[in-house]
Motif scaffolding. Structure first.
Motif, PDB file in Angstrom:
ATOM      1  N   LEU A  15      -4.131  -3.811 -10.241  1.00 26.91           N
ATOM      2  CA  LEU A  15      -3.500  -2.577 -10.721  1.00 26.91           C
ATOM      3  C   LEU A  15      -3.768  -1.430  -9.748  1.00 26.91           C
ATOM      4  N   TYR A  16      -5.012  -1.289  -9.319  1.00 27.21           N
ATOM      5  CA  TYR A  16      -5.355  -0.246  -8.336  1.00 27.21           C
ATOM      6  C   TYR A  16      -4.608  -0.477  -7.021  1.00 27.21           C
TER       7      TYR A  16
ATOM      8  N   ILE B 106      -0.993   0.615  -7.292  1.00 27.44           N
ATOM      9  CA  ILE B 106      -0.794   2.063  -7.461  1.00 27.44           C
ATOM     10  C   ILE B 106      -1.187   2.844  -6.206  1.00 27.44           C
ATOM     11  N   HIS B 107      -2.345   2.532  -5.628  1.00 23.54           N
ATOM     12  CA  HIS B 107      -2.917   3.383  -4.586  1.00 23.54           C
ATOM     13  C   HIS B 107      -2.750   2.860  -3.158  1.00 23.54           C
TER      14      HIS B 107
END
Length: 264
Positions: free
Chosen positions: A149-150, A153-154
C-alpha cells in the motif's frame, strides 16, 4: 550547508572516483546522483526488488557524509515514505553496515547494495518501525499488504525497460509489413492488367481480313473484377474489327432464287 571544503582533499578525490564508477557501472536497481559542489550528500534511487512488497516502486534515499568520513559511517535516510521494520517513520535507516559493522575501507557501492538488500531481507529484531517489525513477525501477509500500500501511494513508478533488440525487431517488422503492402499493390496492378485484356481461350474465333483471330465474346465484369471501361473499350475494338470483315454471298443460292421468281 556542507560543501566539499568540509571534506579532506584525499576523500574528495576518492569520492569523485567512486561516483564516476557508480555512474558508468551502476549496481543493479540503483541509480546515483550527486551535487558536484557538495559530495557530502549522496542521493540514490533504489528500485524495489522483484518478489518483495516493494516491487514496482522506486525509493529515493540519501547518504550524509560527516567531515571525518570515511573514519565514521555515513547516515542513511529514505526520502520516500516506506513501510519497513528497519526504516523509521522519519526515514532513518538502521543497518549494521552503517553502525557497528562499519569499516573505512567500505565504499559507497557496498553501502548502497546493503541498503537495497535490506528491502529483500528485513531484520525485525532491530526494528526502528515497531509496528512493521511486529507485523512482520506475527502476520507476514498483513505486513506485505501494508508495504504494498505504501509502495503504491508514495513510491515513484519505474521507467519501462526495453529488451535488447526490441526496437530493431519492431522496425524490421514494420519494414516487412510495408514490403508486403508494396508487393500487394504490384500484384493488384498485374491482376488489373490481366483482367483488362482477357485471353481468347475457350472462345469462338473469327478470322478477319488479316488472318488474325478475334475473340467473339468478352468476360463479364463480375469475372474480371475491374471497372467496365477496359471491357467496353475492348468490345468497341472488336466490333470495329468485325465490321471490316466482308461476307461474300452464295452465288448458287442467288441463281436458284432468280429461277424460282421467273417461274412465277
Amino acid at each position: 550547508m556542507a560543501t566539499n571544503e568540509n571534506l579532506p582533499p584525499n576523500v574528495i578525490k576518492q569520492l569523485a572516483k567512486e561516483l564516476k564508477n557508480l555512474d558508468e557501472s551502476p549496481p543493479e536497481g540503483i541509480k546515483v546522483g550527486v551535487n558536484d559542489d557538495d559530495f557530502s550528500t549522496i542521493f540514490a534511487d533504489i528500485e524495489g526488488p522483484a518478489g518483495t512488497p516493494y516491487e514496482n516502486g522506486v525509493f529515493r534515499m540519501k547518504l550524509l557524509l560527516s567531515h571525518d568520513f570515511p573514519h565514521s559511517p555515513p547516515k542513511g535516510y529514505f526520502l520516500t515514505k516506506i513501510f519497513h521494520p528497519n526504516i523509521a517513520t522519519n526515514g532513518e535507516i538502521c543497518v549494521n553496515t552503517l553502525k557497528k559493522d562499519w569499516n573505512p575501507s567500505l565504499g559507497l557501492r557496498h553501502v548502497l547494495t546493503v541498503v537495497r538488500c535490506l528491502l529483500i531481507e528485513p531484520f525485525p529484531e532491530s526494528a526502528l518501525n515497531e509496528q512493521a517489525g511486529k507485523m512482520l513477525l506475527e502476520n507476514y501477509e498483513e505486513y506485505a499488504r501494508h508495504a504494498r500500500l505504501y509502495t503504491g501511494i508514495h513510491a515513484f513508478k519505474p521507467k519501462p525497460k526495453f529488451k535488447s533488440g526490441a526496437i530493431s525487431e519492431s522496425t524490421t517488422a514494420l519494414n516487412v509489413d510495408q514490403s508486403n503492402a508494396s508487393l500487394l499493390k504490384i500484384d493488384q496492378k498485374n491482376q488489373l492488367t490481366a483482367a483488362a485484356v482477357p485471353l481468347p481461350s475457350n472462345t469462338a474465333a473469327l478470322k478477319g481480313v488479316n488472318g488474325q483471330e478475334h475473340p467473339t465474346s468478352v468476360a463479364p465484369l463480375a469475372e474480371t473484377g475491374v471497372s467496365g471501361s477496359a471491357v467496353v473499350s475492348g468490345t468497341a475494338t472488336q466490333k470495329k474489327e468485325l465490321g471490316s470483315v466482308k461476307v461474300q454471298p452464295d452465288k448458287k443460292k442467288m441463281d436458284a432464287r432468280k429461277k424460282s421468281l421467273k417461274r412465277l
